[in-house]
Scaffold this motif. Sequence first.
Motif, mmCIF file in Angstrom:
data_model
loop_
_atom_site.group_PDB
_atom_site.id
_atom_site.type_symbol
_atom_site.label_atom_id
_atom_site.label_comp_id
_atom_site.label_asym_id
_atom_site.label_seq_id
_atom_site.Cartn_x
_atom_site.Cartn_y
_atom_site.Cartn_z
ATOM 1 N N ARG A 48 0.834 -1.209 0.000
ATOM 2 C CA ARG A 48 0.000 0.000 0.000
ATOM 3 C C ARG A 48 0.870 1.262 0.000
ATOM 4 N N GLU A 49 1.994 1.192 0.696
ATOM 5 C CA GLU A 49 2.872 2.355 0.805
ATOM 6 C C GLU A 49 3.391 2.824 -0.554
ATOM 7 N N ALA A 61 0.797 5.079 -1.741
ATOM 8 C CA ALA A 61 0.744 6.271 -0.893
ATOM 9 C C ALA A 61 1.843 7.260 -1.279
ATOM 10 N N VAL A 62 3.028 6.753 -1.580
ATOM 11 C CA VAL A 62 4.141 7.622 -1.971
ATOM 12 C C VAL A 62 3.830 8.330 -3.283
#
Length: 121
Positions: free
Chosen positions: A73-74, A77-78
Amino acid sequence: MGWLQRLKNSHRAYLQFFVDNPLLTYAVLVEVHAAGPAAIEKRSRYHAQFVTFQRNLYQLHRKEEPSLPALPREAFAVVIAGINEVVAQRMREGRAARLLELEPLLPYLVTAIHGGVIKVM
């Protein structure tokens, strides 16, 4: 409608909303930290929704190309945070009316984490 067209449509709607609501956009992307914890939490929820939507589009892409790896998920997000920063910079420069100029760039940024830039035009 395929995942790529959905991706493009989501970016168009995202940018158009900001063009249509420049004061809100400025508040949400530029002044949010000065507004306090409640405003930051609301922005975080909005950000998480957009991340989830982009991640779901990636899952559709993976159905078409099963060799694509699972991504955390990150990663999404980034990318979304980066897009928000580009929009915020335009807002700080007084270029809200020209945000749609970013439309061709956004799919490249998002698809870069899909295993390389995909021809999106």
